[in-house]
Scaffold this motif. Structure first.
Motif, PDB file in Angstrom:
ATOM      1  N   TRP A 146       0.840  -1.189   0.000  1.00 16.81           N
ATOM      2  CA  TRP A 146       0.000   0.000   0.000  1.00 16.81           C
ATOM      3  C   TRP A 146       0.876   1.239   0.000  1.00 16.81           C
ATOM      4  CZ3 TRP A 146      -4.650   0.808  -1.446  1.00 16.81           C
ATOM      5  CH2 TRP A 146      -5.309   1.993  -1.138  1.00 16.81           C
ATOM      6  N   GLU A 180      -2.218   6.794  -3.937  1.00 15.89           N
ATOM      7  CA  GLU A 180      -2.876   5.622  -4.525  1.00 15.89           C
ATOM      8  C   GLU A 180      -2.515   5.433  -5.996  1.00 15.89           C
ATOM      9  OE1 GLU A 180      -7.003   5.167  -3.721  1.00 15.89           O
ATOM     10  OE2 GLU A 180      -6.853   5.969  -1.701  1.00 15.89           O
ATOM     11  N   THR A 181      -2.069   6.489  -6.672  1.00 22.27           N
ATOM     12  CA  THR A 181      -1.668   6.343  -8.073  1.00 22.27           C
ATOM     13  C   THR A 181      -0.374   5.551  -8.202  1.00 22.27           C
ATOM     14  OG1 THR A 181      -0.412   8.425  -8.088  1.00 22.27           O
ATOM     15  CG2 THR A 181      -2.768   8.540  -8.625  1.00 22.27           C
ATOM     16  N   VAL A 218       0.324   2.819  -6.158  1.00 26.10           N
ATOM     17  CA  VAL A 218       0.165   1.475  -5.591  1.00 26.10           C
ATOM     18  C   VAL A 218       0.480   0.411  -6.633  1.00 26.10           C
ATOM     19  CG1 VAL A 218      -1.479  -0.160  -4.611  1.00 26.10           C
ATOM     20  CG2 VAL A 218      -1.490   2.225  -3.857  1.00 26.10           C
ATOM     21  N   ALA A 219      -0.041   0.576  -7.850  1.00 26.86           N
ATOM     22  CA  ALA A 219       0.186  -0.435  -8.900  1.00 26.86           C
ATOM     23  C   ALA A 219       1.670  -0.547  -9.229  1.00 26.86           C
ATOM     24  CB  ALA A 219      -0.623  -0.077 -10.143  1.00 26.86           C
ATOM     25  N   ASP A 220       2.376   0.593  -9.342  1.00 27.44           N
ATOM     26  CA  ASP A 220       3.808   0.559  -9.629  1.00 27.44           C
ATOM     27  C   ASP A 220       4.570  -0.138  -8.511  1.00 27.44           C
ATOM     28  OD1 ASP A 220       3.244   1.897 -11.915  1.00 27.44           O
ATOM     29  OD2 ASP A 220       4.061   3.831 -11.277  1.00 27.44           O
ATOM     30  N   ARG A 236       3.496  -2.399  -6.401  1.00 28.81           N
ATOM     31  CA  ARG A 236       3.248  -3.846  -6.414  1.00 28.81           C
ATOM     32  C   ARG A 236       3.981  -4.519  -7.571  1.00 28.81           C
ATOM     33  NH1 ARG A 236      -3.270  -3.742  -4.912  1.00 28.81           N
ATOM     34  NH2 ARG A 236      -2.951  -3.198  -2.722  1.00 28.81           N
ATOM     35  N   THR A 237       4.028  -3.846  -8.731  1.00 24.41           N
ATOM     36  CA  THR A 237       4.750  -4.412  -9.876  1.00 24.41           C
ATOM     37  C   THR A 237       6.229  -4.588  -9.543  1.00 24.41           C
ATOM     38  OG1 THR A 237       3.207  -3.420 -11.434  1.00 24.41           O
ATOM     39  CG2 THR A 237       5.364  -4.071 -12.288  1.00 24.41           C
TER      40      THR A 237
END
Length: 691
Positions: free
Chosen positions: A345, A349-350, A352-354, A356-357
């Motif tokens: 986390w 929030e923009t 979060v995906a990066d 996790r990747t």
């Protein structure tokens, strides 16, 4: 001895028995008796004033408490006129009256012919009378304050005072934190671009003082000031009890602006303000630590409130972000000793995906043995990286092992942007939270494993599907009570024995593995004995013997067991027996409900138990409904659903409904009978002759 008079309370401490502790106790008890909630500041200020009176006056000491105008006024009287009170700014040893200056709403000193009194006011309760006129006085020293100043407010006042006195272009107040690292707390005057945020003290330790006309000769590394055109400065340490707590810096663009006398002037300012700032800093730290304790208690309560592993990891991450770190990642150990990312986390929030990747591209690694810096993104992970990956790969991060029951179950990683510094308090708090999180995650994992085993076992104790019986509409409903980790004690079955069909619905006493063992034994015995053409009574007698053979491991069993024989022309003969189980209900197309009153002994109690067979003929539109006692014993206050024929009335409204609709309607009525969750398993079996 205290005497109450006109909303005032007086007490006297003769010199030979004068006691700070007694004065504190007197003030505390008096204020609490008036309903004042917060008495700590008043007791602390009383200690300070009584100590001054005992040390400096040496006479009888009298303490007066008064509740006036919504405030508490405390006075400390002594009998020595000549002794003046040390106040902030006086060149005396000790703290003087810095505490009243910091903590009180107002304070002052009144000198009279018979001695003097030092007083202060603090918040109290509702006004009880109008404030009396001030007494005659020769001199009053007063320092009214609207509110207790914070560290930053005191630092800002100090910076402004130093600039005014020394005529500096800019002044910096730097204070040490618990890690002995200096941080900028206030500035005054011209703020060189970048210098306010990048003082970057390196080199000599805090404690130096002097004039530096040439910054190149300074023991401090001040590149930002040099780049901004600052050419001279004067420094003085803040010290309390011989311990350096910070540094006061006055700077100028004029190389010759400061002289040696400025050092003493700056040092005088630092010495005067250091105790107040240290006091405020300690109070600020204490408030923060109380807040952290409350945070940990709240976090523990929240973590204990869920047994979902993924939810627990999400909760841990969102407790940490953004309070303690900019982002957080939880790694767990699966089938090997290596940890892989399970949840991440980010405060933005923009990103979060990066994040996790990037984490998913890291190779699995063993959890560390001790907390420490984390270098997972150095060098950056290989592979196709998001275009915005650079916003995370340069971050500062720390890792904490997740230990539960002596095992490493993963690791917790927290990070912040490049240049961020995690304070010692923040790291210690995160480590404490990681320990609580590890136990919560492991509890959730164990619960999920147990729940999965229970679901698997429960499925094995029930028939995989309900067979199609020619001429009959068959439906079953089963709802276990309690947590998913428990195996229910109710069961049902429908199976063929040659050209006939047998059905069963039973209830084993209790839940869990012991009940599951009896359920499995009963279900398999019913099928085996039925296919060996044993009659209904013989099946029940043999099953009773099998349960008794289990000895102390056995559980009592109630059972409805019967057989359906197709007589042709849409008619079925039902032969059944009940062993301690509620008898079935029969519904005719006209809406008439019929039930037997008696039941034989339950199984697993007496070895010589016998069982009576009953017979009914079902015609088209007729139905039989078997059920467990979880249905009729559904409770609402002192009333049970089965009281006064409650279930029969529900069944009366099921005329012309197919078997599935009957089961659904009955269960809706059962659930709606009470808002409380069911504490017993519930099972229904509905057999309806097709029309």
């Amino acid at each position: 001895m205290a005497v109450e008079k006109n909303a005032k309370t007086y007490t006297t401490f003769p010199p030979e028995v004068a006691s700070v502790a007694a004065a504190r106790r007197f003030v505390g008890e008096t204020l609490r008796g008036w309903g004042v909630d917060d008495v700590d500041d008043a007791m602390l200020l009383t200690s300070e004033l009584v100590t001054n009176a005992i040390v400096h006056a040496g006479t009888e000491v009298e303490v007066v408490c008064e509740l006036v105008g919504g405030q508490v006024r405390v006075e400390v009287h002594d009998r020595h006129q000549a002794r003046r009170v040390p106040v902030p700014g006086d060149q005396v040893s000790g703290r003087g009256l810095l505490f009243p200056e910091t903590l009180a709403i107002s304070w002052g000193v009144t000198y009279g012919q018979g001695g003097k009194n030092v007083w202060f006011t603090v918040p109290g309760i509702g006004a009880t009378e109008h404030p009396p006129p001030p007494p005659p006085r020769e001199e009053i020293i007063s320092a009214p304050q609207a509110a207790r100043p914070t560290v930053d407010q005191l630092a800002q006042r100090t910076a402004q005072a130093a600039q005014d006195i020394l005529g500096a272009d800019c002044v910096y107040v730097l204070l040490a934190d618990d890690d002995a690292e200096l941080s900028l707390r206030a500035t005054a005057g011209v703020r060189p671009e970048g210098a306010a945020l990048e003082i970057g003290l390196e080199g000599a330790p805090v404690g130096g003082r002097g004039v530096y006309a040439d910054l190149g000769g300074s023991p401090y590394n001040l590149p930002a000031l040099q780049a901004a055109g600052i050419r001279s400065l004067v420094t003085a340490p803040f010290t309390v009890d011989g311990r350096a707590i910070g540094l006061l810096i006055a700077a100028s663009r004029d190389p010759g602006h400061f002289i040696e006398a400025d050092v003493e002037r700056l040092q005088e300012i630092a010495d005067r303000q250091a105790p107040s700032m240290e006091r405020a800093r300690l109070m600020e730290l204490e408030r923060a630590r109380r807040g952290w304790l409350g945070f940990l208690a709240e976090a523990s309560s929240m973590l204990a409130g869920t047994l979902d592993q993924q939810m627990t990891m999400a909760l841990v991450s969102q407790l940490i972000v953004p309070r303690l770190a900019t982002w957080c990642a939880v790694f767990t150990v699966r089938d090997t000793d290596l940890a892989s990312p399970a949840y991440a986390w980010h405060a933005d929030e923009t990103m979060v995906a990066d994040l996790r990747t990037l984490l998913e591209q890291l190779p699995p690694a063993p959890p560390p043995a001790e907390p420490g810096p984390w270098e997972g993104f150095t060098p950056a992970p290989a592979g196709d990286l998001p275009e915005t990956a650079h916003r995370v790969t340069g971050d500062v991060a720390h890792v904490f092992p997740l230990l539960a029951r002596g095992r490493k179950i993963g690791m917790l990683v927290v990070g912040g942007p490049k240049g961020a510094r995690f304070t010692r308090d923040a790291l210690e708090l995160t480590e404490d939270l990681a320990g609580r999180a590890a136990l919560a995650i492991d509890n959730a994992r164990l619960y999920e494993e147990q729940a999965d085993m229970s679901r698997t076992l429960q499925r094995s104790l029930l028939p995989p599907d309900i067979p199609t019986v020619p001429g009959l509409d068959v439906a079953v409903v089963y709802e276990p009570a309690g947590e998913h980790s428990e195996v229910g004690g109710d069961f049902y079955d429908v199976f063929s024995v040659g050209t006939r069909w047998r059905f069963a619905i039973g209830d084993v006493c209790g839940t869990g593995p012991e009940a599951a063992a009896v359920t499995g034994l009963a279900r398999q015995a019913l099928r085996i004995l039925g296919r060996e053409n044993h009659s209904i009574p013989e099946v029940l007698e043999r099953l009773n013997a099998l349960i008794l053979d289990e000895g102390t491991r056995a559980r009592f069993l109630t059972l409805l067991h019967g057989e359906l024989e197709d007589l042709g022309e849409g008619r079925f003969r039902v032969t059944y027996a009940t062993a301690g189980h509620p008898p079935p209900l029969f519904l005719s197309p006209s809406g008439l409900v019929k039930a037997e009153e008696d039941s034989d002994l339950m199984l697993g109690v007496f070895p010589d138990a016998t069982f009576t067979v009953r017979t009914e003929i079902l015609k088209p539109g007729h139905l039989l409904m078997g059920f467990t006692d979880g249905v009729t014993e559904r409770r609402r206050g002192k009333q049970l659903l089965g009281d006064d024929g409650g279930l029969e009335r529900i069944l009366e409204g099921c005329v012309d409904l197919n078997a599935g609709a009957v089961g659904a309607k009955v269960m809706r009525a059962v659930r709606g009978f009470s808002v409380e969750p069911s504490h017993d398993d519930m099972a229904l079996i509905v057999l309806r002759v097709e029309e």
